[in-house]
Design a protein around this motif. Structure first.
Motif, mmCIF file in Angstrom:
data_model
loop_
_atom_site.group_PDB
_atom_site.id
_atom_site.type_symbol
_atom_site.label_atom_id
_atom_site.label_comp_id
_atom_site.label_asym_id
_atom_site.label_seq_id
_atom_site.Cartn_x
_atom_site.Cartn_y
_atom_site.Cartn_z
ATOM 1 N N THR A 127 0.477 -15.897 -6.949
ATOM 2 C CA THR A 127 0.594 -14.774 -7.854
ATOM 3 C C THR A 127 -0.617 -13.871 -7.661
ATOM 4 N N LEU A 128 -0.365 -12.575 -7.508
ATOM 5 C CA LEU A 128 -1.435 -11.601 -7.309
ATOM 6 C C LEU A 128 -1.512 -10.670 -8.510
ATOM 7 N N PRO A 129 -2.698 -10.215 -8.873
ATOM 8 C CA PRO A 129 -2.793 -9.160 -9.883
ATOM 9 C C PRO A 129 -2.051 -7.935 -9.349
ATOM 10 N N HIS A 130 -1.396 -7.195 -10.246
ATOM 11 C CA HIS A 130 -0.530 -6.132 -9.734
ATOM 12 C C HIS A 130 -1.281 -5.040 -8.982
ATOM 13 N N LEU A 131 -2.543 -4.777 -9.293
ATOM 14 C CA LEU A 131 -3.293 -3.789 -8.501
ATOM 15 C C LEU A 131 -3.583 -4.299 -7.091
ATOM 16 N N LEU A 132 -3.851 -5.572 -6.963
ATOM 17 C CA LEU A 132 -4.069 -6.138 -5.644
ATOM 18 C C LEU A 132 -2.756 -6.176 -4.860
ATOM 19 N N ALA A 133 -1.662 -6.527 -5.528
ATOM 20 C CA ALA A 133 -0.351 -6.501 -4.871
ATOM 21 C C ALA A 133 -0.031 -5.093 -4.377
ATOM 22 N N ARG A 134 -0.375 -4.100 -5.162
ATOM 23 C CA ARG A 134 -0.158 -2.698 -4.769
ATOM 24 C C ARG A 134 -0.944 -2.372 -3.498
ATOM 25 N N ALA A 135 -2.211 -2.788 -3.459
ATOM 26 C CA ALA A 135 -3.049 -2.527 -2.285
ATOM 27 C C ALA A 135 -2.499 -3.247 -1.052
ATOM 28 N N VAL A 136 -2.082 -4.494 -1.211
ATOM 29 C CA VAL A 136 -1.550 -5.255 -0.081
ATOM 30 C C VAL A 136 -0.255 -4.607 0.420
ATOM 31 N N LEU A 137 0.635 -4.217 -0.485
ATOM 32 C CA LEU A 137 1.879 -3.575 -0.066
ATOM 33 C C LEU A 137 1.608 -2.275 0.685
ATOM 34 N N LEU A 138 0.715 -1.442 0.157
ATOM 35 C CA LEU A 138 0.407 -0.183 0.827
ATOM 36 C C LEU A 138 -0.225 -0.420 2.197
ATOM 37 N N GLU A 139 -1.072 -1.432 2.312
ATOM 38 C CA GLU A 139 -1.646 -1.753 3.621
ATOM 39 C C GLU A 139 -0.550 -2.187 4.575
ATOM 40 N N GLN A 140 0.390 -2.990 4.092
ATOM 41 C CA GLN A 140 1.477 -3.455 4.949
ATOM 42 C C GLN A 140 2.410 -2.311 5.365
ATOM 43 N N LEU A 141 2.600 -1.338 4.495
ATOM 44 C CA LEU A 141 3.385 -0.168 4.884
ATOM 45 C C LEU A 141 2.664 0.613 5.982
ATOM 46 N N TYR A 142 1.359 0.779 5.833
ATOM 47 C CA TYR A 142 0.574 1.429 6.879
ATOM 48 C C TYR A 142 0.665 0.627 8.182
ATOM 49 N N ARG A 143 0.509 -0.680 8.079
ATOM 50 C CA ARG A 143 0.586 -1.542 9.260
ATOM 51 C C ARG A 143 1.962 -1.420 9.922
ATOM 52 N N ALA A 144 3.032 -1.393 9.132
ATOM 53 C CA ALA A 144 4.386 -1.269 9.680
ATOM 54 C C ALA A 144 4.542 0.035 10.466
ATOM 55 N N VAL A 145 3.984 1.099 9.942
ATOM 56 C CA VAL A 145 4.040 2.389 10.634
ATOM 57 C C VAL A 145 3.290 2.293 11.967
ATOM 58 N N THR A 146 2.109 1.684 11.947
ATOM 59 C CA THR A 146 1.336 1.585 13.187
ATOM 60 C C THR A 146 2.025 0.686 14.214
ATOM 61 N N ILE A 147 2.707 -0.340 13.736
ATOM 62 C CA ILE A 147 3.473 -1.206 14.644
ATOM 63 C C ILE A 147 4.548 -0.385 15.335
ATOM 64 N N ARG A 148 5.266 0.419 14.569
ATOM 65 C CA ARG A 148 6.335 1.238 15.142
ATOM 66 C C ARG A 148 5.811 2.265 16.131
ATOM 67 N N LEU A 149 4.581 2.710 15.933
ATOM 68 C CA LEU A 149 3.982 3.693 16.831
ATOM 69 C C LEU A 149 3.281 3.055 18.038
ATOM 70 N N GLY A 150 3.175 1.740 18.037
ATOM 71 C CA GLY A 150 2.440 1.070 19.112
ATOM 72 C C GLY A 150 0.944 1.268 19.014
ATOM 73 N N HIS A 151 0.479 1.589 17.826
ATOM 74 C CA HIS A 151 -0.953 1.811 17.564
ATOM 75 C C HIS A 151 -1.672 0.464 17.580
ATOM 76 N N PRO A 152 -2.913 0.412 18.040
ATOM 77 C CA PRO A 152 -3.614 -0.872 18.147
ATOM 78 C C PRO A 152 -4.080 -1.480 16.816
ATOM 79 N N TYR A 153 -3.836 -0.851 15.665
ATOM 80 C CA TYR A 153 -4.265 -1.423 14.382
ATOM 81 C C TYR A 153 -3.750 -2.844 14.208
ATOM 82 N N HIS A 154 -2.479 -3.070 14.566
ATOM 83 C CA HIS A 154 -1.879 -4.402 14.444
ATOM 84 C C HIS A 154 -2.083 -5.120 15.782
#
Length: 156
Positions: A127-154
């Motif tokens: 269980t995560l505090p909802h602000l931390l869950a928000r940060a993790v989700l937003l980071e994962q959305l950013y990561r998903a975008v970089t994966i699709r672009l072939g960016h080296p972040y992931h």
């Protein structure tokens, strides 16, 4: 495609809010290269009283845009970052214009919100505090975008 994160609670001026803002801005900026026009967070006020989860759920469902609803819940499916990137691509290929992620409050989501979900997604069994869950989700959305672009972040 517009991505909206509906989140119970106010972020205020804390470190988690700064982190959320950073990843939201990155995901939105980089996402434009693949057709993601906007990544935003819409806050739902915390409710009080014996039926507060149901009241929060009603507000959340009323604020939802048309399109798929992904409810964040510790009992949901576990996706890898690559799987999230593939699902985003699939929604885009299907012509989805709005995608909504929902993060509940301290007592989670009301049954009505889980029932309305197209998918129930877990960030992990803890269980995560909802602000931390928000940060993790937003980071994962950013990561998903970089994966699709072939960016080296992931790098995995």
């Amino acid at each position: 495609m517009n991505i909206v994160v509906l989140a119970v609670g106010k972020a205020g001026q804390c470190a988690e809010a700064e982190l959320c803002g950073r990843y939201m801005e990155r995901a939105g900026r980089v996402g434009r290269q693949i057709g993601i026009t906007d990544v935003t967070v819409r806050e739902i006020a915390d409710m009080t009283g014996p039926n507060h989860a149901a009241a929060e759920g009603e507000k959340m469902l009323a604020a939802r845009r048309t399109g798929p609803l992904v409810v964040m819940d510790e009992r949901g499916e576990g996706w890898t970052s690559v799987e999230l990137a593939c699902r985003l691509a699939g929604w885009q290929e299907a012509g989805t214009t709005n995608l909504t992620f929902a993060i509940g409050g301290a007592d989670g989501h009301a049954d009505a919100v889980r029932s309305a979900a197209d998918r129930v997604l877990s960030l992990g069994p803890m269980t995560l505090p909802h602000l931390l869950a928000r940060a993790v989700l937003l980071e994962q959305l950013y990561r998903a975008v970089t994966i699709r672009l072939g960016h080296p972040y992931h790098r995995a």
